[in-house]
Design a protein around this motif. Structure first.
Motif, PDB file in Angstrom:
ATOM      1  N   LEU A  19       0.837  -1.205   0.000  1.00  0.00           N
ATOM      2  CA  LEU A  19       0.000   0.000   0.000  1.00  0.00           C
ATOM      3  C   LEU A  19       0.870   1.252   0.000  1.00  0.00           C
ATOM      4  O   LEU A  19       0.626   2.204  -0.735  1.00  0.00           O
ATOM      5  CB  LEU A  19      -0.920   0.000   1.224  1.00  0.00           C
ATOM      6  CG  LEU A  19      -2.135  -0.936   1.140  1.00  0.00           C
ATOM      7  CD1 LEU A  19      -2.917  -0.909   2.427  1.00  0.00           C
ATOM      8  CD2 LEU A  19      -3.017  -0.521  -0.035  1.00  0.00           C
ATOM      9  N   ARG A  20       1.898   1.226   0.861  1.00  0.00           N
ATOM     10  CA  ARG A  20       2.800   2.378   0.955  1.00  0.00           C
ATOM     11  C   ARG A  20       3.541   2.592  -0.352  1.00  0.00           C
ATOM     12  O   ARG A  20       3.763   3.718  -0.767  1.00  0.00           O
ATOM     13  CB  ARG A  20       3.828   2.117   2.051  1.00  0.00           C
ATOM     14  CG  ARG A  20       3.302   2.342   3.415  1.00  0.00           C
ATOM     15  CD  ARG A  20       4.255   3.296   4.061  1.00  0.00           C
ATOM     16  NE  ARG A  20       3.961   3.479   5.457  1.00  0.00           N
ATOM     17  CZ  ARG A  20       4.914   3.606   6.368  1.00  0.00           C
ATOM     18  NH1 ARG A  20       6.178   3.497   6.011  1.00  0.00           N
ATOM     19  NH2 ARG A  20       4.609   3.841   7.597  1.00  0.00           N
ATOM     20  N   LEU A  21       3.915   1.478  -0.980  1.00  0.00           N
ATOM     21  CA  LEU A  21       4.676   1.550  -2.219  1.00  0.00           C
ATOM     22  C   LEU A  21       3.827   2.222  -3.301  1.00  0.00           C
ATOM     23  O   LEU A  21       4.337   2.964  -4.134  1.00  0.00           O
ATOM     24  CB  LEU A  21       5.072   0.135  -2.645  1.00  0.00           C
ATOM     25  CG  LEU A  21       6.245   0.011  -3.607  1.00  0.00           C
ATOM     26  CD1 LEU A  21       7.514   0.541  -2.983  1.00  0.00           C
ATOM     27  CD2 LEU A  21       6.451  -1.458  -3.998  1.00  0.00           C
ATOM     28  N   ARG A  22       2.518   1.985  -3.252  1.00  0.00           N
ATOM     29  CA  ARG A  22       1.638   2.571  -4.261  1.00  0.00           C
ATOM     30  C   ARG A  22       1.545   4.082  -4.067  1.00  0.00           C
ATOM     31  O   ARG A  22       1.499   4.848  -5.015  1.00  0.00           O
ATOM     32  CB  ARG A  22       0.255   1.924  -4.158  1.00  0.00           C
ATOM     33  CG  ARG A  22      -0.528   2.037  -5.444  1.00  0.00           C
ATOM     34  CD  ARG A  22      -1.789   1.214  -5.426  1.00  0.00           C
ATOM     35  NE  ARG A  22      -1.541  -0.228  -5.357  1.00  0.00           N
ATOM     36  CZ  ARG A  22      -2.482  -1.119  -5.048  1.00  0.00           C
ATOM     37  NH1 ARG A  22      -3.707  -0.710  -4.759  1.00  0.00           N
ATOM     38  NH2 ARG A  22      -2.198  -2.397  -5.015  1.00  0.00           N
ATOM     39  N   ARG A  23       1.535   4.503  -2.783  1.00  0.00           N
ATOM     40  CA  ARG A  23       1.398   5.940  -2.510  1.00  0.00           C
ATOM     41  C   ARG A  23       2.717   6.692  -2.720  1.00  0.00           C
ATOM     42  O   ARG A  23       2.733   7.808  -3.201  1.00  0.00           O
ATOM     43  CB  ARG A  23       0.897   6.147  -1.077  1.00  0.00           C
ATOM     44  CG  ARG A  23      -0.588   6.539  -1.054  1.00  0.00           C
ATOM     45  CD  ARG A  23      -1.024   6.862   0.355  1.00  0.00           C
ATOM     46  NE  ARG A  23      -0.967   5.680   1.194  1.00  0.00           N
ATOM     47  CZ  ARG A  23      -0.676   5.702   2.491  1.00  0.00           C
ATOM     48  NH1 ARG A  23      -0.400   6.833   3.093  1.00  0.00           N
ATOM     49  NH2 ARG A  23      -0.671   4.597   3.191  1.00  0.00           N
ATOM     50  N   ASP A  24       3.820   6.029  -2.310  1.00  0.00           N
ATOM     51  CA  ASP A  24       5.105   6.737  -2.308  1.00  0.00           C
ATOM     52  C   ASP A  24       6.208   5.771  -2.757  1.00  0.00           C
ATOM     53  O   ASP A  24       6.920   5.204  -1.935  1.00  0.00           O
ATOM     54  CB  ASP A  24       5.357   7.268  -0.882  1.00  0.00           C
ATOM     55  CG  ASP A  24       6.725   7.928  -0.756  1.00  0.00           C
ATOM     56  OD1 ASP A  24       7.328   8.256  -1.802  1.00  0.00           O
ATOM     57  OD2 ASP A  24       7.184   8.124   0.384  1.00  0.00           O
ATOM     58  N   PRO A  25       6.332   5.570  -4.093  1.00  0.00           N
ATOM     59  CA  PRO A  25       7.243   4.534  -4.601  1.00  0.00           C
ATOM     60  C   PRO A  25       8.692   4.716  -4.142  1.00  0.00           C
ATOM     61  O   PRO A  25       9.381   3.737  -3.866  1.00  0.00           O
ATOM     62  CB  PRO A  25       7.134   4.687  -6.125  1.00  0.00           C
ATOM     63  CG  PRO A  25       5.879   5.437  -6.352  1.00  0.00           C
ATOM     64  CD  PRO A  25       5.639   6.287  -5.141  1.00  0.00           C
ATOM     65  N   GLU A  26       9.148   5.977  -4.037  1.00  0.00           N
ATOM     66  CA  GLU A  26      10.541   6.209  -3.654  1.00  0.00           C
ATOM     67  C   GLU A  26      10.759   5.969  -2.166  1.00  0.00           C
ATOM     68  O   GLU A  26      11.656   5.227  -1.764  1.00  0.00           O
ATOM     69  CB  GLU A  26      10.964   7.645  -4.012  1.00  0.00           C
ATOM     70  CG  GLU A  26      11.517   7.780  -5.414  1.00  0.00           C
ATOM     71  CD  GLU A  26      12.615   6.759  -5.709  1.00  0.00           C
ATOM     72  OE1 GLU A  26      13.629   6.750  -4.987  1.00  0.00           O
ATOM     73  OE2 GLU A  26      12.444   5.952  -6.653  1.00  0.00           O
ATOM     74  N   GLY A  27       9.889   6.583  -1.348  1.00  0.00           N
ATOM     75  CA  GLY A  27      10.068   6.541   0.103  1.00  0.00           C
ATOM     76  C   GLY A  27       9.892   5.149   0.684  1.00  0.00           C
ATOM     77  O   GLY A  27      10.488   4.809   1.702  1.00  0.00           O
TER      78      GLY A  27
END
Lengths: 314, 214
Positions: free
Chosen positions: A32-40
């Motif tokens: 889920l996090r990767l979808r929102r913020d691929p770099e971070g």
């Protein structure tokens, strides 16, 4: 009829299943996090992926049986010692001495496989401690002798002696641990140590204000340490009846011991890395760093927990 | 065909396990290695392991195109060694100190014309462990003949500790492989090219921050 191998108690298998469920949950969060913020979230994603590999390999070894687990842990010792010896400055004259140091690994784990406690507990601290400097004398180089002997012995004690206590948990008589079976104590120790690492990190990120040892590791905070110890102790209490012969009071002690010991192992390796001038001990485990970065806590918790349990129940 | 099969088996069953377990690699910039020839990998040389390490970075099916340039007087000296060097590794032999009129680079030039990827050690010999020696001129003459071919500097650290010249006992060490960011091409003068290459290699070595091995 049970599908489980004989050495694995049902409770132990249940705990492994629990870890897999936890990891699946962590994967969902990371995705889920990767979808929102691929770099971070990349680092987190790599970390979770590496956890899958590590859990799979470790659980695989445990499922295969005691022999496979001992070989696996010996291999972890080997990787850790290799990483350590590649990291520290060594002397040209000691090349063959280092080979002798590597040979200590199969021998030390052989004592484990034979459950020869008397030899297991003195082999590295006495015999290797005496033998390696003698081998260095035969090599004949005196410049930097003490530093070379000292750093080599420290590495051997941490990566071989201390770590082999994880394996000796498997050599303890299983009758004393009817709930957890042969692998119970090992699972308990490794699970608590690794989750303690994660918990200290997460609590530190959430609430961390006051650094504990600012000169060594500025991101380790009192809040992270306290939160981690609380989490680990709660987990120690909950898992003790499933995996160990520990009473609730003893489990409380084990939780505190692992919480504090894990922190100590972590910051000790941090000091070593700072001394050498590297951030990570290696690149073997994507998102985590080297193998030493992952098992630093275990080099403290393994002997501490082993002797705690050994004194109380064996 | 038989050679390719033997080489594939040799690398799959022996070299890769050796490089991964007995050594272990930290590779920086693996994606910058040339995937297609003609190209030249220019590396420092302290150990026989260097060639095995560099070749193990390539997929098995591309191995036949990766050809280390190696001294004929050393590797073709004995029959079994020559067989291993030519069949299992696939070296391009060069004659060190060739007689007048002889072209020591003929083999290397032919390989580049075929589109192979050459591995070249311009120090000429393995030398002192973990120390960079002066480069010999052959690499510059090769660049002059092939001005379009990219020369990729690669610095290897650790192999000279694991298996230095004159030792038969391998002691495990992690090895670092640092691939330079952009390749070097012929610049118009042999001396200029050689100096640029040496400078690049020194920068690459320093960027690793490796302690001296004494």
């Amino acid at each position: 009829m049970s599908l489980l191998p004989a050495h694995l108690a049902p409770a132990a298998a249940g705990v492994i299943a629990g870890v897999l469920a936890l990891l699946a949950a962590a994967t969902m969060v990371a995705r889920l996090r990767l979808r929102r913020d691929p770099e971070g979230a990349r680092e987190l994603w790599l970390r979770v992926r590496s956890w899958w590999v590590m859990v799979a390999v470790f659980a695989g070894a445990v499922l295969l049986g005691t022999g496979a687990s001992i070989v696996f842990l010996a291999f972890v010792s080997y990787l850790a010692l290799k990483e350590y010896l590649s990291l520290i400055p060594t002397r040209r004259a000691d090349r063959r001495v280092l080979f002798w140091a590597y040979l200590a690994i199969p021998v030390q784990y052989l004592w484990v496989a034979q459950a020869w406690y008397g030899m297991f507990i003195i082999f590295v601290p006495v015999y290797m401690f005496l033998l390696l400097p003698l081998r260095m004398v035969l090599a004949g180089e005196t410049a930097g002798f003490l530093r070379a002997a000292g750093t080599l012995h420290w590495g051997l004690m941490s990566t071989v002696f201390a770590l082999s206590h994880t394996a000796y948990l498997l050599a303890l008589p299983p009758e004393a641990n009817p709930a957890g079976g042969r692998a119970g104590l090992l699972l308990y120790l490794v699970l608590l140590t690794e989750l303690n690492d994660v918990a200290q990190y997460v609590w530190g990120r959430l609430l961390g204000r006051r650094p504990v040892v600012p000169k060594v590791s500025p991101r380790k905070t009192v809040e992270g340490l306290a939160g981690g110890m609380l989490t680990t102790t709660a987990l120690a209490l909950a898992l003790a009846p499933l995996l160990t012969p520990l009473t609730p009071l003893e489990a409380l002690g084990a939780g505190l011991l692992v919480g504090l010991g894990g922190f100590a192992g972590d910051v000790t390796l941090s000091a070593v890395k700072r001394d050498i001038g590297v951030k990570d001990s290696g690149t073997l485990i994507p998102g985590h760093g080297g193998i030493l970065d992952r098992i630093d806590s275990l080099t403290y918790t393994a002997p501490l927990f082993f002797h705690y349990v050994f004194y109380l129940h064996y | 065909m038989k050679r390719r099969l033997l080489q594939t088996l040799f690398f799959a069953l022996l070299v890769r396990p050796l490089v991964l377990v007995a050594l272990g690699l930290h590779v920086r910039g693996r994606e910058r290695l040339p995937r297609r020839g003609p190209a030249v990998i220019v590396a420092n040389h302290n150990s026989h392991l260097d060639t095995l390490i560099l070749m193990s970075l390539y997929p098995l099916r591309e191995l036949a195109r990766v050809r280390p340039v190696a001294a004929a007087d050393y590797f073709l000296r004995r029959r079994w060694l020559a067989w291993a060097a030519l069949t299992l590794i696939g070296i391009v032999p060069v004659r060190r100190g060739a007689a007048r009129g002889e072209d020591p680079l003929a083999g290397a030039a032919a390989a580049l014309e075929r589109g192979d990827i050459l591995i070249l050690y311009p120090e000429g010999t393995r030398g002192e462990p973990e120390r960079l020696a002066r480069f010999k001129g052959g690499v510059a003459r090769l660049a002059e003949r092939f001005p379009q071919v990219p020369f990729h500097p690669v610095y290897i650290h650790g192999a000279g500790k694991a298996l230095p010249k004159g030792e038969a006992l391998l002691v495990p060490f992690f090895c670092d492989v640092l691939v330079d960011e952009v390749p070097l091409r012929w610049s118009g003068s042999r001396r200029g090219f050689l100096e640029a290459l040496e400078a690049r290699m020194r920068v690459l070595a320093d960027s690793g921050g490796f302690p001296p091995w004494e």
